[in-house]
Scaffold this active site. Sequence first.
Site, mmCIF file in Angstrom:
data_model
loop_
_atom_site.group_PDB
_atom_site.id
_atom_site.type_symbol
_atom_site.label_atom_id
_atom_site.label_comp_id
_atom_site.label_asym_id
_atom_site.label_seq_id
_atom_site.Cartn_x
_atom_site.Cartn_y
_atom_site.Cartn_z
ATOM 1 N N GLY A 1 -3.698 -3.013 5.943
ATOM 2 C CA GLY A 1 -4.255 -4.327 5.622
ATOM 3 C C GLY A 1 -3.106 -5.215 5.188
ATOM 4 N N ARG B 1 -3.612 -10.788 -8.685
ATOM 5 C CA ARG B 1 -2.901 -9.504 -8.624
ATOM 6 C C ARG B 1 -1.906 -9.310 -9.764
ATOM 7 N NH1 ARG B 1 0.173 -8.164 -5.147
ATOM 8 N NH2 ARG B 1 -0.303 -5.953 -5.162
ATOM 9 N N CYS C 1 -7.806 -20.764 -18.687
ATOM 10 C CA CYS C 1 -7.876 -20.588 -20.145
ATOM 11 C C CYS C 1 -7.703 -19.119 -20.509
ATOM 12 C CB CYS C 1 -9.206 -21.099 -20.657
ATOM 13 S SG CYS C 1 -9.472 -22.792 -20.178
HETATM 14 C C1 LIG Z 1 -7.763 -0.785 1.013
HETATM 15 C C2 LIG Z 1 -7.858 0.172 2.109
HETATM 16 C C3 LIG Z 1 -6.979 0.091 3.185
HETATM 17 C C4 LIG Z 1 -5.895 -0.932 3.271
HETATM 18 O O1 LIG Z 1 -4.936 -0.821 2.278
HETATM 19 P P1 LIG Z 1 -3.612 -1.703 2.373
HETATM 20 O O2 LIG Z 1 -2.891 -1.378 1.111
HETATM 21 O O3 LIG Z 1 -4.022 -3.128 2.436
HETATM 22 O O4 LIG Z 1 -2.914 -1.267 3.613
HETATM 23 C C5 LIG Z 1 -7.141 0.979 4.222
HETATM 24 N N1 LIG Z 1 -8.122 1.911 4.205
HETATM 25 C C6 LIG Z 1 -8.988 2.022 3.173
HETATM 26 C C7 LIG Z 1 -10.038 3.044 3.230
HETATM 27 C C8 LIG Z 1 -8.885 1.169 2.095
HETATM 28 O O5 LIG Z 1 -9.736 1.283 1.086
#
Ligand SMILES: *Cc1c(COP(=O)(O)O)cnc(C)c1O
Length: 463
Positions: free
Chosen positions: A322, A360, A391
């Site tokens: 991701g 984050r 705040c």
């Molecule tokens: C969050 C998640 C990802 C992606 O993680 P990244 O750190 O954004 O690559 C992939 N697979 C599962 C099952 C996740 O929960």
Amino acid sequence: MSRSAHPAGPRHADVLPEGHYTAPATDLNELDAKVWSRTVTRDADGALTVGGIEVARLAEEFGTPAYFLDESDFRARCRAWADAFGADADVFYAGKAFLSRAVVRWLKEEGLNLDVCSGGELATALDAGMPAERIAFHGNNKTVAEIERAIEAGVGRIVLDSFQEIARVSHIAQRLGTRQRVQIRVTVGVEAHTHEFIATAHEDQKFGIALADGQAAEAVRRALTMDGLELIGIHSHIGSQIFDMAGFEVSARRVVQLLAEVRDEHGVELPEIDLGGGLGIAYTSEDDPREPHEIAKALGDIVTRECESAGLRTPRISVEPGRAIVGPTAFTLYEVGTIKPLDGLRTYVSVDGGMSDNIRTALYDAEYSVALVSRSSDAAPMLVRVVGKHCESGDIVVKDAFLPSDLAPGDLIAVPATGAYCRSMASNYNHALRPPVVAVRDGRARVIVRRETEEDLLRLDVG
Ligand SMILES: *Cc1c(COP(=O)(O)O)cnc(C)c1O
């Protein structure tokens, strides 16, 4: 357009604390290509451009704060992952990092598959035309309605997360007169974060079914006998922002071990394994991420080796990046407001967003970098903390960074590598209006997620 005519701001280069924070060796006007998206450059005035458009123009047209997403970089990263893993593997983009209709269309065009983990993400994916068979449905507590909708839509796989869910999905599939392709998510006893992984005692978490104590083997036993399920493989996701392949190595070895046990017990060779996502990106110059082809080779080698020694056919591998796809492709543009020098400490630079557009730092102590992007400056560096307008004293965007000491209200600063888990985790805290996402490509900029308005806020408030 040049923004170099600002009056000089506070000069506090002389108040750098001892020790930890050493002034940067590099020129603050130089961009570290590692943390910026690929089409970012600086023009002759020192103004940052992305996709050929100057940030001052973008700020004028779209306002601040705003996320600017480098579409050609996003597409190039999708292709790099798809090419690296090739025809014998599947790349699933983890939609939770950032999802919109435009993103779904890009993924579809570039040949990627998509992970969703809620009805909302599924609806977005389907609405934008992602073929259902290219969608995987995840989550530790999918509702009955979500499961029904996923099965009815024909999603390619549902990743089962518990014993209850094995039965639930099977029953729903049977009721709908179908067999659903599923994987079982296991916890391999490895948790990886950033530069390290810990190989013990991480079964104490809500996701998956533990390999330890034969739990996962029992899950496979049940899934194989359920009429509503077609078990296609085992899934493991070990963490996030990982640089070290050792955690994946342990994970792959343990998953392959389970496949061997399944073969021995049931005479079935499950055809797929999914090694999850979590591949790290460069948030600051300190981070050294690997390229997709290196990751593909490392994972492929591990799985092939482990399968050979277990006498198994090599299963089809999937991965779920991701952050590694969308993270580096966007930056957040802010306008500098109040600048507050704290003698002997640091200078607090307040921007027009904050924890509502980037949680984050507050949530994970994440590190980011920041640059003055509306002009160049030869002023000495000053140690800053970039904070938002909420705040909350924990409302920090960039904990420690250097900016030129002539920084002034009205300057534009940008925080790179905010493509993942920033807009998708954005909130309305303090009734902030969530910023737009603007896609920039080849000299054209277009809004793909518009800025929230006060009307949007009030529309939900029906009291
Ligand atoms: C969050 C998640 C990802 C992606 O993680 P990244 O750190 O954004 O690559 C992939 N697979 C599962 C099952 C996740 O929960």
